[in-house]
Design an enzyme around this catalytic site. Sequence first.
Site, PDB file in Angstrom:
ATOM      1  N   GLY A   1      30.604  52.410  69.216  1.00 45.44           N
ATOM      2  CA  GLY A   1      29.823  51.356  68.575  1.00 45.44           C
ATOM      3  C   GLY A   1      30.662  50.577  67.592  1.00 45.44           C
TER       4      GLY A   1
ATOM      5  N   GLY B   1      30.025  47.892  64.191  1.00 43.74           N
ATOM      6  CA  GLY B   1      29.052  47.305  63.276  1.00 43.74           C
ATOM      7  C   GLY B   1      29.672  46.236  62.406  1.00 43.74           C
ATOM      8  N   SER B   2      28.919  45.825  61.381  1.00 43.22           N
ATOM      9  CA  SER B   2      29.371  44.749  60.502  1.00 43.22           C
ATOM     10  C   SER B   2      30.567  45.158  59.660  1.00 43.22           C
ATOM     11  CB  SER B   2      28.222  44.313  59.580  1.00 43.22           C
ATOM     12  OG  SER B   2      27.110  43.887  60.324  1.00 43.22           O
ATOM     13  N   PHE B   3      30.696  46.480  59.386  1.00 47.93           N
ATOM     14  CA  PHE B   3      31.738  46.899  58.457  1.00 47.93           C
ATOM     15  C   PHE B   3      32.703  47.919  59.054  1.00 47.93           C
ATOM     16  CE2 PHE B   3      30.152  44.640  54.901  1.00 47.93           C
ATOM     17  CZ  PHE B   3      28.771  44.639  55.013  1.00 47.93           C
ATOM     18  N   GLY B   4      32.667  48.111  60.348  1.00 44.15           N
ATOM     19  CA  GLY B   4      33.616  49.049  60.921  1.00 44.15           C
ATOM     20  C   GLY B   4      33.219  49.497  62.311  1.00 44.15           C
TER      21      GLY B   4
ATOM     22  N   VAL C   1      32.491  52.962  65.101  1.00 41.65           N
ATOM     23  CA  VAL C   1      32.007  54.335  65.206  1.00 41.65           C
ATOM     24  C   VAL C   1      32.703  55.003  66.390  1.00 41.65           C
ATOM     25  CG1 VAL C   1      30.000  55.823  65.435  1.00 41.65           C
ATOM     26  CG2 VAL C   1      29.774  53.613  64.284  1.00 41.65           C
TER      27      VAL C   1
ATOM     28  N   LYS D   1      31.916  57.173  61.564  1.00 39.48           N
ATOM     29  CA  LYS D   1      31.908  55.743  61.245  1.00 39.48           C
ATOM     30  C   LYS D   1      33.031  55.457  60.263  1.00 39.48           C
ATOM     31  CE  LYS D   1      28.645  53.669  58.682  1.00 39.48           C
ATOM     32  NZ  LYS D   1      27.358  53.020  58.349  1.00 39.48           N
TER      33      LYS D   1
ATOM     34  N   ASP E   1      17.726  47.075  56.740  1.00 39.78           N
ATOM     35  CA  ASP E   1      18.431  46.625  57.952  1.00 39.78           C
ATOM     36  C   ASP E   1      17.897  47.353  59.179  1.00 39.78           C
ATOM     37  OD1 ASP E   1      20.215  45.023  59.314  1.00 39.78           O
ATOM     38  OD2 ASP E   1      21.897  46.400  59.094  1.00 39.78           O
TER      39      ASP E   1
END
Length: 922
Positions: free
Chosen positions: A587, A589-592, A594, A610, A716
Amino acid sequence: MAGNKLYGGIPHTIGNLTSLTVLYLNNNSLSGSIPSSIANLTSLTVLYLYNNELTGSIPPSIGNLISLTSFALDTNQLSGSIPHSIGRLSEVKELSLSANSLSGGVPPSLWNLSSLSHLSMSFTYHLSGSLPPNIGQALPLLETFYLAFNQFHGPIPMSLSNASRLQYIELGGNSFSGIIPPTLGRLRELQSLFLYSNHLETTEPDGWTFLTALTNCTQLEWLTLSSNKLRGVLPNSIANLSTNLQGLYMDNNYISGKISSDIGNLVNLMVLRMDGNSLYGSIPSSIGMLRNLHALDLGNNKLSGEIPSTIGNLTQLNELYLDSSELSENIPVSLGKCQNLIYLNLGSNKLTGSIPKEIVSISRLSIHLSLASNSLSGPIPSEIGSLINVNILDFSMNKLSGEIPITLSECQVLEELYVGGNLFQGSIPSSLASLRGIQKLDFSKNNLSGKIPDFLQDFHGLNYLNLSFNNFEGEVPLLGVFANASAVSVIGNSKLCGGNPEMHLPACPSEPFNKKHGSRTVIVICGSTILFILVILLFCFLVVRRCRKGSRRKSLDSSPTIEQNVKVTYGDLVRATDGFSEDNIIGTGSFGRVYKGLLDVESTKVVAVKVLNLQIPGASRTFIAECNAVKNIRHRNLLKILTVCSSVDFKGNDFKAVVFEFMENGSLDDWLHPKANEQSKPKKLDLTARLDIAIDVAYALDYLHHQCGKPIVHCDLKPSNILLDDNITAHVGDFGFAKFLKKVTSQYSTSSAGLRGTIGYIAPEYGMGNEVSTCGDVYSYGILLLEMFTGKRPTDDMFVGGLTLPMFVKMAFPEQITNVIDAHLLTPSDDAESMNYARATNCMASILRIGISCSNELPAERMETDKIIKELHIVRDMFMRNGNYGERQRVLQSGEGPSTNIHRQTLDRHCLLEQTTVEEWR
């Protein structure tokens, strides 16, 4: 067959269905051209092909469908011209061709379709020609008339007023010229008049008579005249427009004169934009009567005098622009009452006096505060730290003095700070080192001194730094932004040295070695040696203590596990993820990213790791927020954190990661919207599974809001943050935006208007700067419910022009509910072959009703989580027991279930739906 995600072309054999009267193929992925054989369906009364990917031209044979009353082709990729044969559709009432690539002129025969009530040809960009002078007589039943964003030219016909039922006129984005017909004032049912971005004029002596005439349109709600060639003095009759008026746009014209002192009569105005004109005189004090205003823009005019104190009455105001005029005197303290402001621009005026502390205490200011280019004096109030959500601060080009306030460090999401061109002195405060998300800094043309702080080179996002014309001294740092000479200016500081060679500064002198220097060196060496010995002793002590504690722990449990939150190192995670291999990415995401990993090679315990990208502004804050949020919460429907790692990598860079339980079935988003390369995988959630997941998520929210001590708002909630385990049990994860709340009277709130979430799921009140509340999570949950059972993201390309996912469902509710339900849920699955089609549809109608209620625009009208859980259980019980509407209504009336506005609004229609089979009402 609407909304069934059909793809491929429309088969030519469709022409064989000659008895067909209604054909819905909208909201699919149909491509190719419209087959000419469709013209054989001469009994058709409704033909909906909108929101597909159809190409080619409209077949001329379409004119054979003489029984059509509704014909919609909008939002496709059709090209070519509109066929003349369309004029044979003499019974058509609705004709929608918008959002295509049609070109050429409109065939004259179309203007003779006297039965038309809805005509939409907007956003085709290439349709041209002029409107027939007799259009009002030719189309007397017209109610909606949309031609926006094309190449139409010529005058707006006076006869348009003969279509006396007109409610909505949108002609913006064309090249219409001449005057605005005063005859439009005869349209007593007119609600919206959009004439923006044309070449319309006001010529003497009668150019403005249209505005006076429009005062007769008592239902008028929106009037947009922006970006035309309107000239002359603004008439006072503007204050006599309908009291129902909500939006008035007259910006970017050539209008002069004064703003009417009676402007306060328009008591329901929500938006007033008159910027970019030549208005003069003062701002009337009656402006304070417009208490419903959300946006006021009077900038770029020649307004003078003081800002009226009555402006403080506009407590609903979100945006205020009074920039680039000639306003003078002090900033009124009363402006501090506008606590809902998220954007305030008073720049480029002649304002004097100090900055009121009340202005910099508006904690909801989250986008921009500009007081630049005035004559303000005194210090920046220390209350500036109240702006914890502001992105841009501009105090440049004033006469401000004193030191840079250390409380600026509390503006944690600040991205741009401009204080150049003032009289500030002292050094840059070290407290600013906490502004890790800063991107632009301007301290130029002040009297600042001292060394350039080293922490500036640690700001990874900083791409503009102006320190010129101050009294800084010493060596210029080399790293970070300083490595790019074009991004930094240090000219006018004669005592600086070193730094990037491209800055052309003198080399820093090396201090000669002398006795005094030598003695200092000896002291430093001795001190360092002693400190080193003390560190070694302390290390040995900690090792012995840890060994003893380890022995005690081992005696209690001979097999320690991850669940005991054992610490992991960067090296452990490198080995677990095979060097953070791309093959292990599960995965992004917005900040890194997974990764899937195995912490202990001898164990079968798979984990998800993550890893945060600390180069992204805000990543560190989300790490802290997530740790704080989940450290004391436990619930079966919350994703469990096993441990965290806050360390450095092998290069000495900061490293932060969170280790979670691995969820074998991925995220809910993976199941609802499988990627193209995953189509071969059988990822399908039936109705029962989706309903169970919805209940799981509702339980998780109820726990966060009401049962975990200090209430938590997730902030979120979306499908990608809901993970599914082996049993398809839902676990809510990713608490990077979570907020702790304080209980205030009857509601929860926290001052965090600068919320960062995901577009489409964020509650609308957050966009207006309102405080975070549990109601915001309920809104996101409502969107989630609608997405789960319609299969459409809230950001789907179809949602344009103000259309949203909740509106899309409401418009179909309940008579056309099958048009919006996910097609997968209307097809019996292998494990539910006996599922009754009507019963399943009724169940989903009830769920969508809950989703509509939860996603209500008004927070107070949304359900509480405990009521959501009760109602979903009722729906599931009725579905599993083959229940009907009457039984559920008995439960609701008994007090076991909630009673909401949506129940009252749809009770009669919903009763009809649930007592009638789909075949009957279809």
